[in-house]
Write an enzyme that holds these catalytic residues in place. Structure first.
Site, PDB file in Angstrom:
ATOM      1  CE  LYS A  76      -3.826   1.943   2.780  1.00 55.66           C
ATOM      2  NZ  LYS A  76      -4.593   1.777   4.028  1.00 55.66           N
ATOM      3  CB  SER A 151      -7.857   3.739   3.208  1.00 54.82           C
ATOM      4  OG  SER A 151      -7.003   3.025   4.083  1.00 54.82           O
ATOM      5  CB  SER A 175      -8.118   0.883   6.035  1.00 55.28           C
ATOM      6  OG  SER A 175      -8.776   2.129   6.055  1.00 55.28           O
TER       7      SER A 175
END
Lengths: 483, 485
Positions: A76, A151, A175
């Site tokens: 990420k 997210s 997330s």
């Protein structure tokens, strides 16, 4: 190749059925072909990946391979990667090239995984749809008109589309688990302190925890084991041995007590989701587990508590983005205040500004007691609720998300977006581990089932998830066009 | 109206750790800008603080030495504000729960020469900020982050001081203490010992505190004293002319010897303190504390008492000797190696030696005369080989490395004449050479005795034992007895 498990691929690599370079090339080709539909990546690290793949082949040749050597992954874009741009999904870090690796990045690198690139995410991990990214929305491979969740939406979409074998994510209020649910994959958020936060761009420091998104619990076990452990650079990481998760995947679930909180299965819950998750529980019951009604009486306080504590911490964590030492700086500032004001108002997106303002407000002298202090006190009650529940059951089961993937542009109302986290934030407040696994579909979109364990019970979560996946095939389904 | 001055102090001491409070970067003073700032000090995305245990130990040491309450659980907090030399946009400090709580104190001599306890409200750990450099950057500001993250202990006193003199006494006492404890260099010029002075005045007898101002930018004890004197008078003038004192921060201008408000417009700062989530609460055990207790050195006030009791020194001498630990060590070394009276040794160290050191800007550790060498000189005074006056000459020769005391005495023939007949012979000659003076003396001008002594000393180049010279002169000049006049 991309449908095999990590263990199967590791075996193929070891037996020279395939080389790490070939495997890496295969996934790079897929990304190049498929990611135009998804926008799951912010940065591709093709050159470095192929170089690392050569190194992996040497490791395999020398007999120095680990269970993860040669396995293509992505981080990420919240994890600092040395010499690879790290944006946190924000314009303010659009030119930021970290001079160091996050501990998680270093650990996976040492294990010999191949980093293919950096995945898209909500700006500073603030969002549940991936729409707040400065680098554009991410599409859900199950239906590109819907969101992948957030997210860690880029990581989730990339795994769902089988563009890599696993990706890291971070989970501050859901997330990892919510995008895993919406994208039909497995996502585990470990206990707070299990994985080092060093090198991860901070959102809410007391809530943030790194974890893993993979197609299966079996894959997750291998990757989670590699990134877990005490790190002297993170004072909040816990000095406790890391269990051999993979070795316990096939432990029996006979006699396992599973709690279903009545507060999570109300008439307000989408009937299809409720049914899917309940059927999931029945699968485990068939395997020998017992189901129990339990109560988490104060779970409805989770969202308001979370949306005080997280913005408070983020308002402080994001103060360092001031245009002075790194990152975006406005043009020709006329004085110090102008530098601050324009750098930050040009560099941050709306959601980030919104949360900084809320956070600043709840920490201000006149409101501290009414909001921040109160929230911290109530946070303790959430923790107590779970501890009471764990006196009666071994794990707790409920949905990951109140809905399946929604359409882009839906939930424009901030409150309705925040409510997407209703089943995930309480774990972060209590520091507990949770895993989301696919348990069915609604209108062709995946449904996620969440298992929650007590602190440091990741072994049990992965074990139960794996047993569930052995008995079901939801996790093996791949979205059309990405087979 | 008579006015009373009320003063409280916030002193920031830089702790003498090798590395910074939350990172491994070095803390050495004076390095090239930004060569001692790592990613943690610079507040890079993703970095986290790790507490330096040595800084904690030093804070505990201070707490023990001042009898403060060491908190078993203290909490780091973020103090949020924007400034370019504050990398993270917050300073990691301690707010509600400092490592050293109330109860501590330092003893000073009050204005009426009585011992007085100045209470210490609290002491807490925090990180220093970087430095903004406004010169040489053509209208821009340069930033040096070498200092960012250097450990500080902020020591907050109660408003217990009543004059500039008491304030300086407190500061000096604190200064001596932290150097004894070896936790701070306490170099005011380099900024490792910084103080902010809170000053207010009130009519004598009043119990409510007046509005205070805070004076910053004070880098010597002398300036602290001058700034307070100026500020107190300014406040009194202000009130007496019908105005009221504004609560504000004042800067002391060394050149103009005045205090004036800081130019930056002050808005009410809200630091939005909250517990630092990146650090666990700091938990101390009894074992940790007692382990540090065992490492505490003899403290200045204890040593002072011992010097008075063991060496029979007056208060004044003892106090001066213990102010600097190195001087007290030097003193004790000389005492150990010499049979001279400790008081004599103290006189020489406080007087001649300190004078020479000051003139040559040397510390006692850099003294060209070692304690052992000085002890020989002291012995020669004690055993009357030389007089005190000659000793000064020898001391100077020793300072210039001309040899040991004995060598110099030998070489220059400075050995004192203590032989009775030898002195009598010289006295006789002096009296013979000065018949007029002898007559005058005998007719009552007794102050001429000094003249004769001087003549005898001149004749012996100062080597005659002055006591013997006196005795012989007194016996002989009046009567002429034993003198063939």
């Amino acid at each position: 190749m991309h449908k095999k498990t990590i263990a199967e691929l590791a075996n193929d690599l070891k037996n020279k059925k395939i080389s790490a370079v070939e495997l890496t090339q295969h996934f790079i080709d897929r990304i190049k072909k498929l990611d135009t539909k998804l926008n799951a990546f912010i940065t591709l690290a093709e050159e470095k990946a192929l170089k690392d793949a050569k190194r992996a082949d040497e490791m395999i040749g020398n007999g120095k391979a680990t269970a993860l050597t040669g396995i293509p992954i992505a981080h990420k874009d919240l994890f600092c990667t040395q010499n690879i741009k790290t944006t946190a999904g924000s314009k303010i870090l659009s030119n930021f090239i970290p001079p160091y690796d996050a501990t998680v990045v270093k650990k996976l690198d040492q294990a010999g995984t191949i980093l293919l690139g950096k995945t898209n995410c909500d700006e500073f991990a603030m969002g549940s749809s991936n729409k707040t990214s400065f680098y554009g929305r991410v599409n859900n491979p199950w239906d590109v008109n819907t969101v992948p969740g957030g997210s860690s939406g880029g990581s989730a979409a990339a795994v769902a589309a089988r563009m890599l074998k696993g990706a890291t994510g971070t989970d501050t209020g859901g997330s990892i688990r919510q995008p895993a649910a919406l994208s039909g994959i497995t996502g585990i958020k470990p206990t707070y302190g299990r994985v080092s936060r060093y090198g991860i761009v901070a959102l809410g420091s007391s809530l943030d925890q790194a974890g893993i998104l993979t197609p299966t619990a079996e894959d997750a076990a291998l990757l989670l084991e590699a990134i877990s452990g005490f790190d002297e650079k993170d004072s909040t990481s816990v000095d406790q041995p890391v269990p051999h998760y993979y070795a316990h995947l096939n432990d029996s679930v006979k006699g396992l007590r599973i709690g279903l909180p009545k507060e999570c299965f109300t008439k307000d819950l989408d009937a299809e989701i409720a049914n899917s998750v309940y059927q999931g529980a029945k699968v485990l019951e068939k395997l020998g587990a017992t189901l129990h009604d339990i109560s988490l009486p104060r779970s409805q306080l989770g969202i308001p508590i979370y949306y005080v504590i997280m913005p408070a911490e983020c308002s402080s964590n994001l103060a360092r983005y001031d245009g002075v030492r790194f990152g975006y700086r406005c043009e020709n500032p006329k004085d110090l205040n102008d530098l601050y004001e324009r750098t930050r108002s040009e560099g941050f997106g709306d959601e980030v500004k919104h949360r900084i303002m809320i956070g600043t407000y709840v920490l201000s002298a006149s409101y501290y007691d009414a909001y921040y202090k109160k929230a911290q006190q109530l946070r303790r009650l959430i923790y107590d609720d779970y501890q009471n529940a764990f006196k009666e059951v071994d794990i707790i089961l409920y949905p990951t998300s109140p809905s399946v993937a929604f359409k882009h542009g839906e939930k424009e109302n901030r409150i309705s977006m925040y409510l997407a986290d209703i089943f995930t934030v309480t774990l972060n407040l209590a520091g507990l581990p949770g895993i989301s696994i696919p348990s069915g579909f609604k209108n062709g979109l995946p449904i996620g089932l969440q298992l929650i364990g007590n602190h440091f019970e990741e072994t049990k979560l992965l074990n139960v998830a794996h047993q569930y996946q052995k008995a079901t095939d939801w996790h093996t389904q791949i979205p059309k066009g990405f087979e | 109206m008579k006015w009373e001055t009320v003063i409280g102090l916030e002193v920031h001491i830089q702790l003498k750790t090798k590395s910074k409070i939350f990172s491994g970067a070095s803390t050495t003073f004076g390095a090239d800008p930004n060569t001692q700032a790592c990613l943690i000090d610079l507040g890079y995305p993703g970095v986290l603080p790790v507490l330096n245990k040595e800084a904690v130990n030093m804070a505990i040491k201070f707490g023990l030495a001042t009898f403060g309450s060491i908190q078993k659980r203290s909490i780091f907090a973020r103090k949020n504000y924007f400034y370019p030399d504050l990398p993270k946009g917050y300073q990691i400090s301690q707010n509600e729960f400092p490592i050293i709580g109330e109860g501590g104190y330092l003893e000073i001599e009050s204005d009426n020469h009585l011992p007085k306890k100045v209470r210490i409200r609290r002491a807490h750990l925090e990180e220093d900020a970087g430095k903004s450099l406004h010169e040489d950057f053509h209208g821009m500001t340069g930033l040096d982050f070498n200092r960012a993250g250097v450990p500080l202990l902020e020591i907050v006193s109660e408003p217990d001081m009543r004059s500039a003199k008491e304030t300086v006494a407190y500061l000096k006492s604190l200064h001596t203490l932290v150097r004894y404890l070896d936790i701070c260099d306490a170099n005011m010029q380099e900024g490792s010992f910084r103080c902010d002075v809170n000053v207010s005045v009130r009519p004598e007898g009043e119990t409510v505190l007046g509005t205070r101002t805070e004076i910053k930018n004070l880098n010597s004890f002398r300036f602290v004293e001058k700034a307070i004197l100026y500020e107190v008078q300014r406040q009194i003038n202000c009130i007496e002319s019908g105005h009221s004192v504004t609560q504000q921060t004042m800067l002391y201008d060394v050149n103009k010897n005045e205090t004036r408000p800081m130019r930056i417009k002050e808005t009410l700062e809200d630091y939005r303190y909250f517990a630092e989530p990146d650090l666990l609460p700091l938990v101390l055990t009894d074992e940790m504390i007692s382990k540090i207790q065992k490492t505490l050195p003899e403290l200045p006030h204890q040593k002072q008492k011992r010097f008075i009791n063991n060496y029979g020194l007056p208060d004044y001498d003892a106090k001066i000797l213990v102010t600097d630990q190195d001087i007290s060590h030097y003193f004790e070394e000389v005492v150990k190696n010499s049979s001279a009276e400790p008081k004599l040794i103290a006189n020489w160290i406080i007087g001649d030696l300190s004078g020479f050191l000051n003139r040559h800007k040397l510390t006692i550790q850099q003294s060209p005369i070692s304690p052992k060498e000085l002890s020989v000189l002291m012995d020669r005074i004690q055993d009357k080989t030389i007089s005190g006056k000659i000793a000064k000459e020898i001391f100077e020769a020793m300072w210039h490395k001309e040899g040991s005391a004995d060598m110099i005495i030998e070489k220059k023939g400075l050995k004192q004449i203590t032989n009775l007949s030898e002195i009598e012979e010289i006295v006789r000659k002096v009296l013979q050479d000065h018949p007029t003076e002898v007559t005058k003396y005998r007719s009552g001008q007794e102050r001429l005795l000094g003249f004769f002594v001087g003549e005898v000393m001149k004749a012996t180049k100062g080597k005659a034992n002055p006591k013997l010279v006196n005795e012989i002169l007194l016996k002989t000049v009046r009567t002429g007895r034993d003198l063939s006049l």
